[in-house]
Design a protein around this motif. Structure first.
Motif, short mmCIF file in Angstrom:
data_model
loop_
_atom_site.label_atom_id
_atom_site.label_comp_id
_atom_site.label_asym_id
_atom_site.label_seq_id
_atom_site.Cartn_x
_atom_site.Cartn_y
_atom_site.Cartn_z
N GLN A 93 -16.07 64.68 30.49
CA GLN A 93 -14.71 64.37 30.10
C GLN A 93 -14.31 62.96 30.14
O GLN A 93 -13.81 62.27 29.19
N GLU A 94 -14.90 62.33 31.06
CA GLU A 94 -14.74 60.77 31.04
C GLU A 94 -15.39 60.04 29.77
O GLU A 94 -14.75 59.00 29.17
N ARG A 138 -13.19 60.54 26.72
CA ARG A 138 -12.13 59.66 26.57
C ARG A 138 -12.32 58.33 26.18
O ARG A 138 -11.22 57.66 25.69
N ARG A 188 -13.07 55.94 23.30
CA ARG A 188 -13.07 56.22 21.68
C ARG A 188 -13.97 55.40 21.07
O ARG A 188 -13.78 54.09 20.63
N GLU A 247 -5.03 62.93 13.02
CA GLU A 247 -5.17 63.47 14.53
C GLU A 247 -4.14 64.99 14.67
O GLU A 247 -4.58 65.60 15.36
N HIS A 280 -6.03 69.66 19.99
CA HIS A 280 -5.50 68.59 21.12
C HIS A 280 -6.01 67.45 20.77
O HIS A 280 -6.95 67.23 19.73
N PRO A 281 -5.31 66.35 21.36
CA PRO A 281 -5.78 64.79 21.02
C PRO A 281 -7.38 64.55 20.88
O PRO A 281 -7.67 65.34 21.92
N GLU A 337 -8.71 63.24 24.17
CA GLU A 337 -8.22 63.92 25.16
C GLU A 337 -8.91 65.31 25.57
O GLU A 337 -8.44 66.34 24.97
N ALA A 370 -9.64 68.49 26.55
CA ALA A 370 -8.99 69.66 27.04
C ALA A 370 -9.86 70.76 27.19
O ALA A 370 -11.04 70.92 26.36
N GLY A 411 -12.81 68.08 22.04
CA GLY A 411 -12.88 66.76 21.70
C GLY A 411 -13.86 65.97 20.70
O GLY A 411 -14.94 66.54 20.85
#
Ligand code: ZN
Length: 431
Positions: A27-28, A31, A33, A114, A119-120, A123, A125, A133
Motif C-alpha cells: 500500500q505504501e 501511494r 504517484r 479520477e 476509490h482514488p 489511495e 483501498a 489502486g
C-alpha cells in the motif's frame, strides 16, 4: 535437489506470518504517484527498504549514449524518465547455489479521469480479496513480493546461498530502457524472475512493442472558406485507416508464429492519444497521433519500423491531399523486440515445483501480446527469463486491482523458488 518438505512447510508458514506487513508495504508503494518521470521519491523509498534489509546498494542514472548504442534501445523523447535505477545486492557467505535477478518496475501508467474510479487511484483501498489502486497489479505487489519472498527466508533464519540482485527499474511502461540499463551496468545472473500480474501463469512468449507519433499538417483558413483549406484532423482519420490496414496484414501473419497462431488478433494497434488544432473556428493546421503496435518475436524493431513508414508513405502518395504533404512518422518510445521462453529449462522446472507446492496446481504457460522487461534478459543475457505473478483485474484501466489471496500464493511460490534455485544457508550476522 528438491526442497525438503519440512523446509517447504516452514517457508509457507513464514510467508503467511509476514503477509500483513507485506500488504501494508505494498500500500505504501501504491501511494506514490510514480508516473513516468515521477519515480524519484519511490526509488528513494525502495533504496531505504533494501538498505535496511542489509543489501549492498547501487543506484545509477540512465546512460543515454550507452543505451542508444545497444540494439535493444528504445527511443528517447523529452518525456523519458531521468529517475535512477536501484539495485540491492545480496551476497551469500558461500556461493554454492545459482544466482538470480528479481526485477520489478515502479513506474505506472496514467490513471485517467479520477472520477471514473471507485476509490482514488493512489489511495489503495482493500475490499474483500481485492486491493485497488493504479499500480496495485502492475506491478507494485510484485515489487513488494520480491522483497517479502526473501524476508520469508530470513524470518526462519535462512538466506539464499547465491548472489541475488533485486532490481527496481523505471521506464517499463514506455521504453524498457530501465531494464536495459541494468544489463548495460553489467548485472547478469543464472536466471531472472519478474512478478508481473500474469494470472499465476508463466509467460511462454511475448510480443515486442513500438511506439510512434504521426504528425499531420493541414492548411488553416477561416471556417467560412473551409473548402479552400485542409483539415488536419479530418486527414488524420485517413492515416488511422491506413494503419488499421497494416495491423490487419500483420495479424494475418500470425500463422507463421508459434504461440501466436491461436490468438485471433495478437497484433493490436492502439491510437492512444490525439491532439490537434487551435480552436473551433479555424480549420486545423496540425494533428498528432500517438500510436502503439505489437510485433512478433523474431521480428526486428527496425524492420517493423521501416514497414510502418513505407505503409504510411505508400498511402500518402495515393491521397490527393497527402501526396504533396506527407504525414511524418517519428518513433518516440518502445522500440523493443519480443521473446520466447524456450521450454525445458531447469529454472522453469524449479518454478513449476514451487508453484505446485504453493497453489496445488500445475504451472500453466501462455502467450502475452504486450511488452515485458523479461525480453532484455531473454534476448541479451540469454538466460531463462521467467515472468510470473498474481491475478489482477483492469491493469491500465479504471479500478485496477489485485487479488490478495493470489499475492500470498505467488509470494510463497517465489520464496520456494529462491530456496531451491539459489539454495539456502544460515543467516549471516550483519552489523
Ligand atoms: Zn508491468
Amino acid at each position: 535437489m528438491p526442497l525438503d518438505p519440512s523446509l517447504r512447510d516452514h517457508v509457507i508458514a513464514s510467508v503467511e506470518a509476514g503477509f500483513i506487513e507485506q500488504i501494508a508495504f505494498t500500500q505504501e508503494l501504491v501511494r506514490f504517484r510514480s508516473l513516468r518521470g515521477e519515480e524519484h521519491a519511490i526509488q528513494d523509498f525502495v533504496f531505504r527498504a533494501l538498505r535496511e534489509r542489509g543489501f549492498a546498494m547501487d543506484r545509477f542514472a540512465m546512460d543515454r549514449a550507452a543505451i542508444e548504442r545497444h540494439p535493444g534501445a528504445s527511443k528517447f523523447s523529452p518525456e523519458h524518465s531521468d529517475a535512477p535505477i536501484v539495485v540491492g545486492i545480496h551476497r551469500p557467505k558461500e556461493e554454492s547455489g545459482r544466482s538470480l535477478i528479481l526485477q520489478a518496475h515502479v513506474d505506472v501508467v496514467p490513471a485517467g479521469p479520477e472520477d471514473m474510479w471507485r476509490h482514488p487511484p493512489f489511495e489503495p483501498a482493500i475490499e474483500g480479496d481485492w486491493m485497488y489502486g493504479r499500480g496495485s497489479g502492475d506491478m507494485k505487489t510484485g515489487h513488494a513480493a520480491n522483497l517479502f519472498a526473501l524476508d520469508a527466508l530470513k524470518r526462519i533464519g535462512l538466506q539464499p546461498a547465491a548472489t541475488i540482485y533485486v532490481q527496481s527499474v523505471v521506464e517499463e511502461e514506455s521504453t524498457g530502457n530501465g531494464a536495459l540499463m541494468t544489463h548495460l551496468r553489467g548485472y547478469k545472473a543464472d536466471a531472472v524472475l519478474i512478478p508481473e500480474p500474469e494470472e499465476e501463469k508463466l509467460v511462454r512468449a511475448n510480443a515486442g512493442v513500438l511506439w510512434f507519433e504521426v504528425e499531420v499538417r493541414g492548411h488553416s483558413v477561416h471556417v467560412r472558406d473551409m473548402g479552400a483549406g485542409a483539415n488536419a484532423i479530418d486527414a488524420a482519420y485517413r492515416v488511422v485507416a491506413a494503419l488499421r490496414r497494416l495491423e490487419a496484414a500483420w495479424n494475418e501473419r500470425r500463422h507463421a508464429h508459434e504461440h501466436f497462431a491461436d490468438d485471433p488478433h495478437p497484433i493490436n494497434l492502439n491510437i492512444g492519444k490525439i491532439e490537434g488544432g487551435d480552436w473551433a473556428s479555424s480549420v486545423p493546421a496540425w494533428c498528432r497521433l500517438d500510436c502503439r503496435i505489437a510485433i512478433y518475436p523474431g521480428v526486428h524493431a527496425a524492420d517493423a519500423a521501416r514497414e510502418i513508414e513505407q505503409a504510411v508513405s505508400a498511402f500518402a502518395r495515393e491521397d490527393r491531399f497527402f501526396a504533396n504533404n506527407p504525414p511524418k512518422v517519428t518513433f518516440n518510445g518502445f522500440f523493443a523486440e519480443g521473446y520466447v521462453l524456450e521450454p525445458g529449462s531447469e529454472a522453469e522446472r524449479v518454478l513449476a515445483n514451487a508453484h505446485e507446492a504453493a497453489t496445488g496446481r500445475a504451472l500453466e504457460s501462455f502467450m502475452s501480446a504486450a511488452y515485458l522487461d523479461t525480453r532484455v534478459y531473454a534476448l541479451y543475457d540469454r538466460v531463462p527469463a521467467l515472468c510470473y505473478g498474481p491475478i489482477s483485474q483492469n491493469i491500465h484501466g479504471f479500478d485496477e486491482r489485485v487479488s490478495l489471496a493470489s499475492v500470498k500464493r505467488i509470494t510463497t511460490a517465489m520464496a520456494l523458488f529462491v530456496a531451491e534455485w539459489c539454495g539456502v544457508e544460515s543467516l549471516s550476522s550483519r552489523p
